[in-house]
Design a protein around this motif. Structure first.
Motif, PDB file in Angstrom:
ATOM      1  N   LEU A  48       8.110   1.592   0.256  1.00 38.69           N
ATOM      2  CA  LEU A  48       6.657   1.739   0.135  1.00 38.69           C
ATOM      3  C   LEU A  48       6.075   0.682  -0.795  1.00 38.69           C
ATOM      4  N   LYS A  49       6.810   0.369  -1.870  1.00 36.99           N
ATOM      5  CA  LYS A  49       6.346  -0.661  -2.807  1.00 36.99           C
ATOM      6  C   LYS A  49       6.297  -2.024  -2.132  1.00 36.99           C
ATOM      7  N   LYS A  50       7.333  -2.333  -1.347  1.00 33.58           N
ATOM      8  CA  LYS A  50       7.369  -3.624  -0.654  1.00 33.58           C
ATOM      9  C   LYS A  50       6.227  -3.743   0.352  1.00 33.58           C
ATOM     10  N   LYS A  51       5.900  -2.622   1.004  1.00 32.54           N
ATOM     11  CA  LYS A  51       4.820  -2.622   1.996  1.00 32.54           C
ATOM     12  C   LYS A  51       3.446  -2.423   1.358  1.00 32.54           C
ATOM     13  N   GLN A  52       3.444  -2.251   0.023  1.00 32.89           N
ATOM     14  CA  GLN A  52       2.205  -2.047  -0.741  1.00 32.89           C
ATOM     15  C   GLN A  52       1.405  -0.848  -0.219  1.00 32.89           C
ATOM     16  N   ILE A  53       2.159   0.220   0.062  1.00 32.87           N
ATOM     17  CA  ILE A  53       1.528   1.474   0.478  1.00 32.87           C
ATOM     18  C   ILE A  53       1.374   2.328  -0.779  1.00 32.87           C
ATOM     19  N   GLY A  54       0.262   2.112  -1.473  1.00 31.44           N
ATOM     20  CA  GLY A  54       0.052   2.762  -2.762  1.00 31.44           C
ATOM     21  C   GLY A  54      -1.184   3.632  -2.795  1.00 31.44           C
ATOM     22  N   GLN A  55      -1.253   4.472  -3.816  1.00 35.05           N
ATOM     23  CA  GLN A  55      -2.346   5.410  -3.997  1.00 35.05           C
ATOM     24  C   GLN A  55      -3.658   4.680  -4.236  1.00 35.05           C
ATOM     25  N   PHE A  66      -6.805   6.315 -13.457  1.00 33.01           N
ATOM     26  CA  PHE A  66      -6.873   4.934 -12.986  1.00 33.01           C
ATOM     27  C   PHE A  66      -5.507   4.254 -13.021  1.00 33.01           C
ATOM     28  N   SER A  67      -4.643   4.727 -13.916  1.00 30.83           N
ATOM     29  CA  SER A  67      -3.302   4.146 -14.021  1.00 30.83           C
ATOM     30  C   SER A  67      -2.431   4.508 -12.817  1.00 30.83           C
ATOM     31  N   LYS A  68      -2.869   5.484 -12.029  1.00 32.92           N
ATOM     32  CA  LYS A  68      -2.103   5.898 -10.844  1.00 32.92           C
ATOM     33  C   LYS A  68      -2.348   4.980  -9.648  1.00 32.92           C
ATOM     34  N   GLN A  69      -3.323   4.077  -9.784  1.00 28.51           N
ATOM     35  CA  GLN A  69      -3.640   3.168  -8.691  1.00 28.51           C
ATOM     36  C   GLN A  69      -2.398   2.368  -8.288  1.00 28.51           C
ATOM     37  N   GLY A  70      -2.058   2.402  -7.001  1.00 28.56           N
ATOM     38  CA  GLY A  70      -0.936   1.624  -6.502  1.00 28.56           C
ATOM     39  C   GLY A  70       0.405   2.324  -6.512  1.00 28.56           C
ATOM     40  N   VAL A  71       0.482   3.524  -7.121  1.00 24.20           N
ATOM     41  CA  VAL A  71       1.736   4.279  -7.084  1.00 24.20           C
ATOM     42  C   VAL A  71       2.030   4.645  -5.625  1.00 24.20           C
TER      43      VAL A  71
END
Length: 359
Positions: A48-55, A66-71
């Motif tokens: 998911l990180k490699k595909k940039q599938i984040g929150q 705001f710190s959860k952005q991208g998790v």
């Protein structure tokens, strides 16, 4: 699959007789789903990180989020994979109720996945429109209600907790009632999924409670003694509930604060729809309002907040809705909110179990 392939051989190998016991298969289904999650999640998170599938975090939410952005998000896809694979391994695949539950969980998971992907592509918190999402949910839930109402062993009668002799019959009105329960549960879990581990905990507790009710409902002797509706084949629903509990426990391993992955709408919509469907199938529909009281509270907080805001010209009941954000605004740290909501969910689960005798 294991049951269907191996149990017929018990006449030649007596130890295979263990597969006939629902309790054994329920435990193994939970353990298998948990193991799948724990083993696969690290690889899934990295993918998911490699595909940039984040929150995607809403800008009007608490600043601490705001710190959860991208998790990594869409962990619900892995939950559904674990549940489905474990169900295929440990349930009796000739049981139509198992296929019905797998179908509704995957259908609602598909709705949530499309919603998640739209949010990620747009880079904001807007996915499917409310109308699109609701229409799809209603369609899926209607299929469950229709399947059950035309099934010769089901009727439109409701089971009321604490009242053993009162079973109002809704007839064909049971279909819209079933839709309301399933769609309501799906969206309520979705609203609850706002803090690390907040939705997973109550879903585990709800799944565990319905696991017990499914087992009881599927046993003619025990259900008769406890005076709850007997449901032919509901024992296999207990095995399915085992997969739900195990998969969510495995997910919680990585979703606990600070979360390494979020379930996304793919998880929250599907898990909510699934527990709603289980409540309908086991004829313990109203009980869901008790054991799932956390979800009810979260949904009501949004309804009350929006309604009061409109009629009062901009005033609010809570500092922020859903309800868990209200406590964050009051200064509670995230883990404290989550743990206390879990505690309430446990108490509500115990009350729900007490209805087995208090009838």
């Amino acid at each position: 699959m294991l049951y269907n392939f191996l149990y017929p051989l018990h006449t030649d190998y007596s130890w295979l007789n263990v597969f006939r016991y629902i309790t054994f298969r329920t435990i193994m289904a939970a353990v298998t789903a948990f193991a799948i999650m724990v083993i696969a999640a690290p690889y899934f998170i990295n993918w998911l990180k490699k595909k940039q599938i984040g929150q995607v975090v809403r800008q009007d939410g608490p600043e601490s989020h705001f710190s959860k952005q991208g998790v990594p998000t869409m962990g619900g896809v892995l939950i559904l994979f674990a549940m489905t694979l474990s169900s295929l391994l440990w349930t009796d695949l000739t049981n139509g109720l198992v296929w019905l539950l797998m179908g509704i969980s995957l259908f609602f998971g598909l709705i949530g996945s499309v919603d998640d992907l739209k949010k990620i592509r747009k880079g904001n918190s807007r996915g499917l429109t409310a109308r699109e999402k609701l229409l799809l949910q209603v369609f899926g839930a209607s299929m469950v209600g229709l399947y059950l109402i035309v099934h010769p062993e089901y009727d439109g009668a409701l089971s009321l907790p604490f009242f053993k002799g009162i079973r109002p019959d809704l007839g064909w009105w049971y279909i819209p009632f079933a839709v309301m329960i399933i769609v309501g549960a799906s969206n309520a879990v979705n609203l609850t999924d706002g803090l690390d581990g907040l939705a997973a905990g109550p879903v585990i507790i709800t799944g565990a409670v319905y696991l017990i009710f499914s087992y009881v409902a599927g046993n003619a002797v025990v259900s008769g003694y406890l005076q709850i509706p007997f449901v032919q084949g509901a024992g296999e629903v207990a095995v399915f509930c085992g997969t739900l509990v195990g998969a969510c426990l495995g997910f919680l391993w990585f979703n606990a604060y600070p979360a390494q992955i979020f379930m996304g709408d793919a998880g929250s919509l599907s898990l909510g729809g699934t527990v709603g469907a289980v409540a309908i199938i086991t004829k313990q529909e109203i009980l869901l309002a008790i054991v799932g009281g956390i979800f009810v509270m979260e949904a009501l907080s949004v309804i009350l907040q929006v309604g009061y805001f409109k009629i009062s010209g901009g005033k609010r009941i809570f500092l922020m809705a859903p309800f868990h954000h209200h406590f964050e605004k009051k200064g509670w740290v995230e883990p404290k909110v989550v743990i206390r909501f879990w505690i309430i969910s446990v108490i509500l689960g115990l009350i729900a179990l007490a209805t087995l005798k208090l009838r």
